[in-house]
Design a protein around this motif. Structure first.
Motif, PDB file in Angstrom:
ATOM      1  N   UNK A 167      23.615  54.532  36.456  1.00 46.06           N
ATOM      2  CA  UNK A 167      24.686  55.218  35.741  1.00 46.06           C
ATOM      3  C   UNK A 167      26.024  54.535  36.003  1.00 46.06           C
ATOM      4  N   UNK A 168      26.841  54.512  34.996  1.00 46.56           N
ATOM      5  CA  UNK A 168      28.196  53.969  35.103  1.00 46.56           C
ATOM      6  C   UNK A 168      29.140  55.144  35.267  1.00 46.56           C
ATOM      7  N   UNK A 169      29.950  55.093  36.322  1.00 45.34           N
ATOM      8  CA  UNK A 169      30.878  56.199  36.603  1.00 45.34           C
ATOM      9  C   UNK A 169      32.303  55.641  36.634  1.00 45.34           C
ATOM     10  N   UNK A 170      33.253  56.549  36.524  1.00 45.84           N
ATOM     11  CA  UNK A 170      34.667  56.186  36.642  1.00 45.84           C
ATOM     12  C   UNK A 170      35.267  56.987  37.803  1.00 45.84           C
ATOM     13  N   UNK A 171      36.224  56.402  38.456  1.00 50.26           N
ATOM     14  CA  UNK A 171      36.840  57.080  39.602  1.00 50.26           C
ATOM     15  C   UNK A 171      38.105  56.370  40.038  1.00 50.26           C
ATOM     16  N   UNK A 172      38.614  56.812  41.154  1.00 49.78           N
ATOM     17  CA  UNK A 172      39.831  56.226  41.722  1.00 49.78           C
ATOM     18  C   UNK A 172      39.546  55.728  43.138  1.00 49.78           C
TER      19      UNK A 172
ATOM     20  N   UNK B 209      35.372  54.890  46.709  1.00 51.39           N
ATOM     21  CA  UNK B 209      35.748  55.330  45.363  1.00 51.39           C
ATOM     22  C   UNK B 209      35.376  56.781  45.214  1.00 51.39           C
ATOM     23  N   UNK B 210      36.375  57.593  44.844  1.00 54.78           N
ATOM     24  CA  UNK B 210      36.129  59.008  44.590  1.00 54.78           C
ATOM     25  C   UNK B 210      35.778  59.194  43.116  1.00 54.78           C
ATOM     26  N   UNK B 211      34.556  59.717  42.859  1.00 55.94           N
ATOM     27  CA  UNK B 211      34.063  59.874  41.500  1.00 55.94           C
ATOM     28  C   UNK B 211      34.794  61.020  40.834  1.00 55.94           C
ATOM     29  N   UNK B 212      35.236  60.767  39.628  1.00 54.57           N
ATOM     30  CA  UNK B 212      36.031  61.758  38.906  1.00 54.57           C
ATOM     31  C   UNK B 212      35.249  63.047  38.712  1.00 54.57           C
ATOM     32  N   UNK B 213      35.967  64.180  38.821  1.00 51.70           N
ATOM     33  CA  UNK B 213      35.464  65.521  38.516  1.00 51.70           C
ATOM     34  C   UNK B 213      34.307  65.960  39.410  1.00 51.70           C
TER      35      UNK B 213
ATOM     36  N   UNK C  97      44.272  48.301  45.277  1.00 58.51           N
ATOM     37  CA  UNK C  97      45.164  49.238  45.935  1.00 58.51           C
ATOM     38  C   UNK C  97      44.612  50.650  45.802  1.00 58.51           C
ATOM     39  N   UNK C  98      44.949  51.497  46.763  1.00 56.28           N
ATOM     40  CA  UNK C  98      44.500  52.894  46.719  1.00 56.28           C
ATOM     41  C   UNK C  98      45.127  53.610  45.528  1.00 56.28           C
ATOM     42  N   UNK C  99      44.347  54.436  44.868  1.00 55.62           N
ATOM     43  CA  UNK C  99      44.827  55.165  43.697  1.00 55.62           C
ATOM     44  C   UNK C  99      44.515  54.493  42.379  1.00 55.62           C
TER      45      UNK C  99
END
Length: 1909
Positions: free
Chosen positions: A1447-1452, A1463-1467, A1492-1494
């Motif tokens: 799975x492809x995920x997005x995060x910060x 990496x914190x996974x969104x939601x 960079x963080x964020x």
């Protein structure tokens, strides 16, 4: 001070200059010249500016006129001297020496021209208001003598020494002067006034003041500056320091107390200090009194400093402006000038070329010597001692003669000499007037430099350290030249110079003056002294003493011509010394005699040699010279006892006479108070008998002294005291009879013994009793009489004979405590009544001494108990008076009671029995009682004579036999008794005793029956039978039926005993025929009860008792006591006991009972039986803490207590008891010695026991409590067992010494063989809860639960515990005393933990849940992460089922680490890791620069680990292009994921890795090392195996595969399947290899290592692990070859990796090289060629330091310093090495470093060195370094911040706050000030001091307001 030249208006300048110029022409005094001078002076005074710069002066008109007059007078005086010295009337020019001698303070001071001579202070130019530096030379009661510059002396009155007005009374102040001032102390002073000395013409008396209010007049708070040296008085002494005063009411000072053992200051003391801080708001000046700081402190050049701020003693930096003829002209403090004379140069022994040493502009340190405000002249000194703030030492004294004095310099005015004193030479100066008797014109010709001459010291200049000498021949003559030459007893000639009413003043040949008092002018009284002494006459005198330079002499011929040794000190007084003295005072009891130097002695009256009764004042007179002998001397108390009898006939010569001797003598004289007796002995001795000592009975003593006459002989006199030749005697029968037993020394006194003595004094609080000599005891009121309310004066009289019971003897304090109570001191014999009859016979003899002998023999006609005929003469109500035939003047009396019922008339003839004979009253008592007459008639009918009768009585009666008697006659002093059972034998008994003579006697009546004991048979008292009444007699009738039957007194017999005395633990009884015994407290009741056993007994009571033991015959002197018992069981026993043995066998656990007889703080002592004692320890008496605290109150003396036998010592017959029953399983022993520590622990302490304990120590950290549970037994309370509930600080409520109730949890044996006892204080345990706590404990069962076994734990179970240990990886927590749990770093908190040790300190209470339990390995893992809102643990909220691999995920990006991205996974809130190998297809050098963080990113899920709840992500672009082919995640990411999720891989190495690295010494460096050094040493700590061989191969494979797919773009399923199979097989192998590494196991074979190094050829970590593996196989050569191979293989660009290999190579050779030092050196030389030499040096240095090879490390450091001398890190390593080895010479290294380092590195080096000092060295050195750099860079807030951080780390609150105060007082930009205020505020908040927080905020507001203003 001399003013600098000024421009003067034209017109008068030339005249004024000419007026002061020295001219070659003769000086002629004219009125015009004087006028010109005055005019010029006036002009210059008028032109003084309003604000002068240094040299000017603003004077009033009156001051100017006064100066004019003084100047004119000086010139007039100078002209007169010139005129007198000129020969033939020709004027001579004024010599420069004249100017120098006078000392011109005006020379150039007001004219503005350059001076020729240095300013000097003399008695002629000194004036009031001058400020001078002086040195204290004398401190007297009323004044202080101060030595001033120029050899002058000044006086300071006591009132001028201090500013205090409430310092105390005048007398107190005078006494305190010596306490607050010391000789040699430098003090600034001011001249008050000058008086002409009346005694010596031409001299002036200088009065000074030390009051700071005068010295600092004109000063204000702004005048004080930090770093300035000031003088202050100690106003008061406080707890933390001293409050000071400066003479200004509004300004106070404070100085902190030093902890370095310096001497404490006293109130009023004058001290110097350096100002460290000034609080202008509160007007408080803070000082430091460090002597070195005060001595080295230099006054700063402050702009605008006025002349009034100059203080004597101030040190300044001065510059030489010019060289004068007799000194120097110096400039200082920018615009002031001052002069230095020749005697104050740096070298006091300078020769003629001294001017060459002082070039212009030369800088010197100088101290201000004097200041003249009127002329604005300043004198300075360069003397090294004075500059060092110390008085110059003088090693010579006045009068000393030196034969080899060296001439150093020849001046016109005198000679400078060098005196060869020791330890150093002393300069001396001889003026031209003292060179010779006649005037010497040219000194240069007669004396050359280097010559040696003879000189005598005249005087001393204390402050200059200079001696004034003379070369005159007359000075060397005469015995006394100075006061120090005068010695007591010296005989010398002297000339009378004046005579007055008080005496005469005489002068010695050397010039000294002395006084001869009036009484010493002659042997006799002098009424007209002027006729006795003529002025000018030369007489011979003798020196009596010299005190405070006042000499006293005598002209008494006896003293002057005496050849006897003199007595001039108390130390010279030795026993037997014979010397002359003179009487100063005569008293009744003796004379006072004075000797030399004020020594005084006393002659007691008996040592005067006078006849008894003569008056000393009639024989001696005051002032008479006497010869005396020293009898004794006590130097400590300054007491000398003397005697006028040079050869006395001392008593000691007569061996027969000593204390306690019996002597005889003849009466010499009689007074109403005493009798004087000539003692018969070898010497002519006299004795005195006081009236009270003539008899024991007071009335008889009074009668005796009225009958005695001179010439009567007295026999048997006791010597009770000896004073010289006088004896003190006593005729008391009680003392004479027991003379051998009377004590004369403390050693002869035995407690609890009764001795005879006499009362010597009575006071309200008690009675003093004396024995032999001066041995005296004291009976307090409570122990003197039985009746507490009775008056002592009515109970005793002085001189009374007493029996004293010795209660206590304290030899240290020389105190004897006595008891005179009749209950303890009653007579045990009939000596008291016997003495009465003996004395009565003596009185009768004295009364009949003038009567014929035939008339005195009437007594022989009568005998006691005999029948005698008489005729009734008279009849009255009392009885009959009878006359006897052939016996005149003797009457008989028959009392009415003894008439026998018959009625007789006058003239009737009767035959009566003689009852008593009074020889003194010539009276016979008779009886007509039929019983008495019949018994007497029976004896007469049997034709028994008197003698036979008496012998018959002696056979029937025995001494000490108890008999029943009947009172026949009651006399005033005694009773006449008859004994019916013994044929009515007549006896006599006293009605009172020694101690009860003045007390009311018991009332007896005729016919009363009493009990008495026979004490004397056929005594010398006319054949009287003497009896002693029992103590119970007189209170109740005792008939003959109550007489005791005869008894053989055998053991086991039952007897009737009469109680005579009741003591605390025994009852004394009498029984049988004069037998005495005791009933022990344990022999009263069968079973011990709380009732007192002796309550039912009373004195006189008769009880039935059984004899149980014979008396102990160990002490034959003491009365023998039989052992009796009144126990009912023993009395009931009908069998005859032949031997009753007490129980001496005991077994452990047996219950016994006893009575308390002693209680101390730790033990209670019991009496078990007569000879067996027991003791119970305090902790064995109860288990409740409240009862243990009341230990002593629970066991009153006499209480019955039971217990169980723990141990028994047969030899000591001592038991150890406990008050709780022992368990049945306890071993029984009958002979266990309780003295063996710990031997009794197994007997009564078992698991589950509830005990009483006492906290002996609170262990640090989480050590728990150490609790004492026995005398030698201790247990431990675990940290978790101290409280039921989980509280933050469970040990807060405990203190050492506190009693606690505890339960034994476990007893085990330690490895050392000692016993370990685990205890618990939890009240919820069985048996631990009290009644009032039972309900509360039952409600908290869940809270109180402790998990003792690992089986009790299960995953997801909630737990609580205390942090046991914290590390970088995580921490361990204590769940109970047996279970610990591990918490990994990742499970410590939900957020990132930066510093685990700070956030989780040891002892912190934490709560969490169990993650994992391993029963076999006994490991428990816990997480402390908080639960979610829903209640489930956070670990459960990771629902990984919603994700799938691919799975492809997005995060910060949450956090960037060197090994990857979190990496914190969104939601979702879940976090995954993207390893750095999965970030990009290309190599990323710096991950931090790219991410960079964020930042928002997109990633692909590579792996989901549901068991560990971890997500592995990938961000390679190839994953998004060909996602279908890569659904299997690389294993390397799993490895990295696990490592990163468990802990921070930078700081947390796996155990296996640590072991490999540790072999080569790669460890984390301490916080104290530099950054560069830390990087070098920690390279081997970087984990290169986070991506190992298989990871790299997999990554390369992925890249190649993708490239092939892209290039060919073929869709061949067959090839794809084959490759997929190969990949899966390869991954299995990789997984197996990685598994072994990841599971903390090293590779198991060389092949695996080869595989690793091939895959990671540039990784130093892999190579080092390979080397370590070979070393584990002991293959050293193979390890060396691997190191060489690594150096060849690693890329040349990887310099850091190569360096790691070199370091490992160093460690290898250092451990296994042969020899190690050479092997390491070879490798080191090679490494220097390939790597950065500086890094190689650092690396090798780290190896040496880790292996503690300090010599090699020091050698290498020295080499590094030479090579890298400009490297700050190298010098810091040198400093660090010195500090580690406790080297002291740190400062030299710092100085070298500052010379070598570039200027821009100084701040860094100094600050880092200071930090090292704070951490490893001496904090004070660190402070001095920071202070030094801040003086140069005060605006560097970074330095202030570091300095403050170090002080905060140390934690000294006062220092920290004072430093903050300094920092916020700086003038800095607002931004920097904000930083400082913020830091200050944070500190005060951390200290939880709200008041200080508000104070900082207020200061910040004030700063803001001042900035805006």
């Amino acid at each position: 001070m001399v003013a600098p030249p000024r421009k003067v208006p034209t017109g008068k300048r030339n005249d004024s200059t000419k007026a002061f110029k020295s001219s070659k022409k003769p000086f002629k005094k004219t009125k015009d010249d004087v006028a010109a001078r005055s005019e010029a002076m006036a002009l210059q005074l008028e032109e003084v500016p309003d604000f002068p710069r240094g040299g000017g002066s603003s004077l009033s008109k009156k001051e100017r006129e006064k100066i004019h007059e003084e100047v004119d007078a000086e010139f007039d005086a100078g002209d007169e001297r010139v005129a007198k010295r000129s020969k033939g009337g020709k004027p001579k020019k004024r010599a420069p020496s004249d100017v120098d001698e006078l000392g011109s303070l005006f020379d150039g001071g007001l004219t503005g021209k350059q001076p020729r001579y240095a300013n000097k202070i003399t008695t002629k130019n000194i004036s009031a208001g001058m400020k001078l530096l002086g040195v204290v030379t004398e401190v007297n009661q009323k004044d202080i003598v101060i030595s001033l510059p120029g050899g002058m002396r000044g006086l300071v009155r006591a009132s001028e020494a201090l500013d205090f007005t409430d310092f105390g009374t005048e007398d107190e102040e005078n006494e305190l002067l010596r306490d607050i001032f010391s000789v040699g102390q430098l003090v600034p002073c001011i001249v008050l006034q000058l008086d002409d000395d009346k005694k010596e013409a031409g001299k002036r008396k200088i009065w000074l003041s030390l009051r700071l209010s005068l010295l600092y007049k004109g000063f204000s708070l702004d005048s004080f500056q930090p770093g300035m040296v000031v003088t202050a008085n100690v106003k008061s002494v406080e707890d933390h320091g001293y409050i000071l005063q400066f003479g200004m009411p509004s300004i106070t000072g404070f100085i902190k107390k030093s902890n370095e053992g310096t001497q404490e200051l006293k109130t009023g003391q004058l001290i110097q200090g350096v100002i460290t801080n000034i609080d202008k708001e509160r007007k408080i000046v803070r000082l430091t009194s460090d002597p070195d700081s005060v001595a080295k402190c230099v006054t700063k050049d402050l702009s605008g400093m006025s002349f009034d701020l100059l203080i004597p003693g101030m040190m300044v930096n001065a510059r030489v402006q010019s060289v004068l003829e007799n000194g120097l002209l110096l400039g200082f403090l920018m615009y002031f000038t001052g002069t230095v004379d020749l005697f104050h140069l740096q070298n006091p022994l300078c020769n003629k070329s001294w001017k060459d040493e002082y070039n212009q502009t030369k800088m010197v340190n100088a101290r201000i010597l004097f200041i003249d405000p009127s002329t604005r002249a300043v004198g300075l000194t360069l003397n090294t001692h004075l500059v060092g703030n110390k008085a110059a030492p003088l090693h010579v004294s006045s009068g000393d003669i030196f034969d080899e004095a060296k001439v150093v310099r020849v001046d016109k005015s005198g000679l400078l000499l060098e005196l060869p004193s020791k330890p150093v030479s002393t300069p001396a100066y001889v003026s031209t007037y003292d060179v010779a008797e006649d005037e010497v014109k040219k000194l240069e010709k007669k004396y050359k430099e280097g010559n040696h001459i003879r000189v005598r010291v005249l005087s001393l200049k204390q402050i200059e350290g200079l001696a004034i000498g003379t070369l005159k021949e007359s000075a060397f003559e005469g015995p006394a030249f100075t006061h120090s030459d005068v010695k007591p007893g010296m005989v010398t000639k002297a000339k009378v110079i004046s005579v007055d009413t008080f005496g005469a003043i005489v002068q010695f040949p050397g010039g000294l003056k002395a006084m001869c008092p009036l009484q010493h002018m002659s042997e006799f009284e002098v009424t007209k002294p002027r006729k006795k002494f003529k002025v000018g006459a030369e007489l011979v005198f003798r020196v009596l003493g010299c005190k405070s330079k006042r000499i006293t002499v005598t002209c008494k011929k006896t003293l002057v011509k005496s050849k006897l040794p003199i007595l001039s000190s108390y130390a010279d007084a030795t026993e037997g010394l014979v010397t002359h003295g003179w009487i100063t005072k005569i008293e009744k009891n003796g004379c006072f005699v004075r000797f030399y130097n004020g020594v005084q002695g006393f002659v007691a009256r008996f040592e005067l040699g006078l006849e008894p009764g003569s008056d000393p004042s009639s024989v001696f007179h005051v002032g008479e010279v006497v010869k005396c002998r020293v009898t004794s001397a006590v130097h400590g108390t300054r007491r000398i006892n003397l005697s006028f009898m040079i050869k006395p006939t001392s008593v000691s010569e007569d061996d027969s006479i000593k204390l306690g001797s019996i002597v005889s003598g003849v009466i010499d004289s009689i007074t109403p108070q005493a009798v004087t007796v000539h003692v018969k002995s070898k010497g002519l001795l006299k004795g005195t008998i006081s009236a009270e000592h003539l008899a024991d009975h007071h009335d008889q003593a009074k009668l005796m002294i009225s009958l005695l006459r001179p010439g009567f002989q007295l026999d048997k006199l006791l010597v009770i005291d000896i004073e010289g030749n006088n004896l003190t005697l006593s005729s008391k029968y009680s003392l004479i009879k027991f003379a051998e037993e009377l004590p004369s020394d403390f050693s002869q006194l035995q407690p609890n013994s009764v001795v005879h003595g006499y009362v010597c004094n009575l006071i309200e609080n008690g009675c003093f009793v004396r024995f032999l000599g001066r041995l005296t005891g004291f009976a307090p009121r409570s122990k003197a009489i039985d009746e507490p309310r009775a008056d002592l004066s009515e109970s005793f009289f002085v001189g009374q004979s007493v029996r004293a019971n010795i209660v206590d003897v304290n030899q240290e304090k020389s105190r004897v405590t006595l008891s005179l109570k009749q209950s303890s001191c009653a007579s045990v014999d009939a000596s008291f009544v016997q003495e009465y009859f003996l004395t009565d016979e003596k009185i009768s003899d004295l009364q009949s001494s003038d009567i014929a002998e035939s008339e005195c023999s009437w007594v022989e006609e009568f005998s006691i108990g005999s029948l005698i005929k008489g005729t009734v003469q008279d009849k009255n109500d009392l009885g009959l008076v009878v006359n006897f035939d052939n016996i005149n003047n003797v009457l008989g009396f028959i009392p009415k009671y003894h008439l026998g019922g018959t009625s007789l008339e006058n003239g009737s003839v009767v035959q009566a029995v003689v009852l008593d004979i009074s020889s003194a009253e010539r009276l016979v008592d008779l009886s007509l009682s039929p019983e008495l007459i019949n018994s007497s008639a029976k004896e007469v009918s049997n034709t028994q004579s008197k003698k036979k009768r008496k012998r018959g009585i002696s056979k029937e009666l025995e001494v000490h036999q108890r008999v029943g008697a009947v009172v026949e006659i009651v006399k005033e002093q005694y009773l006449v008794l008859s004994i019916p059972e013994h044929n009515y034998t007549i006896g006599y008994a006293a009605v009172s005793d020694y101690n009860t003579q003045k007390l009311p006697v018991k009332q007896f009546s005729t016919g009363q029956s009493v009990v008495a004991s026979v004490e004397a048979l056929n005594t010398v008292t006319s054949g009287r039978l003497l009896l002693l009444l029992d103590s119970g007699s007189g209170n109740s009738e005792t008939s003959s039926k109550r007489a005791k039957k005869k008894s053989n007194c055998e053991v086991g017999s039952v007897v009737q005993a009469e109680i005579t005395e009741i003591k605390s633990f025994e009852v004394r009884v009498n029984f049988g025929q004069s037998f005495r015994g005791r009933i022990h407290i344990t022999e009263v009741n069968d079973v011990g009860t709380s009732e007192e056993p002796f309550v039912k007994f009373r004195v006189g009571q008769s009880v039935s008792a059984r004899v149980v033991a014979k008396p102990c015959h160990r002490d034959t002197k003491k009365s023998q006591l039989w052992e009796l018992s009144v126990k009912s069981a023993i009395l009931r026993d009908s069998g005859d006991l032949t031997e009753a043995k007490e129980q001496l066998e005991f077994v452990s656990g047996e219950r016994v009972c006893g009575y308390v007889y002693k209680v101390d703080k730790e033990w209670v002592w019991l009496a078990i039986s007569r000879n067996v004692t027991a003791r119970i320890y305090i902790l064995d008496t109860a288990c409740e803490a409240r009862e243990l605290e009341e230990f002593e109150g629970r066991f009153p003396i006499g209480k019955a207590v039971s217990g169980y036998v723990l141990t028994y010592n047969k030899e000591k017959k001592s038991l150890r008891l406990v008050q709780r029953p022992l368990l049945n399983g306890a071993p029984k022993t009958d002979n266990l010695d309780s003295s063996i520590p710990g031997g009794d622990t197994t007997l009564f302490i078992h698991e589950g026991d509830i005990l009483g304990g006492r906290i002996s120590k609170i262990l640090p950290g989480v050590g728990g409590l150490r609790v004492q549970i026995g005398p030698y037994v201790f247990g431990r309370v675990h940290f978790t067992e101290s409280n039921d509930s989980w509280v933050s600080n469970p040990l807060d409520g405990f203190r050492e010494g506190q009693f606690v109730k505890c339960k034994v949890l476990e007893i085990s044996n330690s490895s050392k063989g000692t016993l370990q006892i685990e205890l618990s204080l939890r009240t919820s345990l069985d048996g631990m809860s009290s009644d009032h706590l039972s309900e509360a404990s039952s409600n908290n069962v869940s809270v109180c639960k402790r998990f003792e076994r690992i089986e009790d734990l299960s995953p997801d179970m909630g737990i609580e515990g205390y942090v046991k240990n914290t590390m970088s990886k995580g921490c361990f927590i204590m769940l109970s005393r047996t279970l610990d749990a591990k918490v990994q770093l990742s499970n410590l908190c939900d957020t990132f933990v930066k510093d685990p040790e700070k956030e989780f300190p040891v002892g912190k209470l934490v709560s969490g849940r169990v993650l994992n339990v391993e029963p076999l390995s006994k490991r428990v893992e816990v997480t402390l992460k908080k639960v979610n809102a829903g209640g489930a643990p956070r670990s459960e909220s990771y629902d990984l089922k919603q994700f799938h691999v691919g799975d492809v995920i997005s995060g910060r990006i949450k956090r960037v680490e060197p090994y990857g991205l979190f990496i914190e996974i969104d939601q979702t809130g879940m976090v995954g890791l993207c390893h750095k190998s999965q970030l990009s297809d290309d190599r990323i050098e710096d991950i931090h620069a790219r991410y960079e963080a964020g930042e928002s990113v997109t990633a692909k899920i590579l792996k989901l680990d549901e068991e560990k709840r971890r997500i592995s992500l990938g961000m390679k672009s190839s994953y998004f292009m060909n996602g279908d082919d890569d659904k299997s995640p690389p294993r390397s990411e799993e490895n990295a994921d696990e490592a990163s999720m468990e802990c921070d891989p930078i700081n947390d190495l796996k155990p296996g890795v640590l072991t490999a690295v540790g072999d080569f010494g790669f460890q984390e460096t301490n916080s104290g090392t530099s950054v560069a050094l830390a990087q070098v040493e920690s390279r081997a700590s970087i984990l290169p195996l986070e991506v190992d061989l298989d990871d790299i191969e997999e990554a390369d494979f992925d890249k190649n595969q993708n490239q092939k797919l892209q290039e060919a773009n073929k869709d061949e399923k067959s090839k794809r399947r084959e490759k997929q199979k190969d990949k899966e097989e390869r991954e299995k192998k990789i997984q197996a290899a990685e598994g072994r590494l990841l599971e903390n196991h090293a590779p198991e074979s060389a092949d695996e290592f080869e595989k690793l190094v091939r895959s990671s050829p540039n990784s130093s970590f892999v190579w080092i692990k390979y080397m370590a593996f070979m070393l584990s196989l002991a293959d050293i050569e193979k390890a060396r070859s691997i190191a060489e191979r690594a150096l060849r293989t690693i890329n040349i660009r990887e310099e850091e990796e190569k360096l790691n290999i070199w370091v490992a190579y160093f460690n290898l050779e250092n451990e296994h090289g042969s020899p190690p030092e050479e092997a390491v050196k070879k490798v080191f030389e090679r490494a220097r060629q390939y790597c950065d030499p500086k890094k190689v040096y650092h690396a090798l240095l780290g190896v040496y330091e880790r292996t503690e090879q300090y010599k090699l490390a020091d050698k290498l450091l020295d080499e590094m310093i030479k090579k890298f001398k400009q490297s700050c890190e190298v010098w810091l390593r040198k400093i660090q090495s010195y500090l580690k080895q406790d080297e002291e010479d740190i400062q030299s290294v710092v100085n070298r470093a500052l010379l070598c380092l570039p200027r821009h590195k100084h701040i860094k080096f100094i600050s880092q060195t200071a930090i090292l000092e704070f951490k490893c060295g001496v904090a004070d050195r660190g402070r001095s370094l920071f202070e030094g750099v801040l003086r140069e860079y005060p605006k560097r807030t970074d330095l202030w911040s570091v300095y403050l951080d170090q002080e905060i780390r140390l934690g000294e609150v006062d220092v920290i706050r004072s430093l903050f105060e300094r920092a916020i007082s700086l003038s800095l930009p607002p931004k920097k000030m904000k930083f400082l205020f913020k830091k200050f505020l944070e500190y005060e908040k951390s200290a939880d001091d709200e008041e200080r927080v508000e104070y900082v905020k207020q200061r910040a507001m004030e700063y803001a307001d001042s900035t805006l203003a």
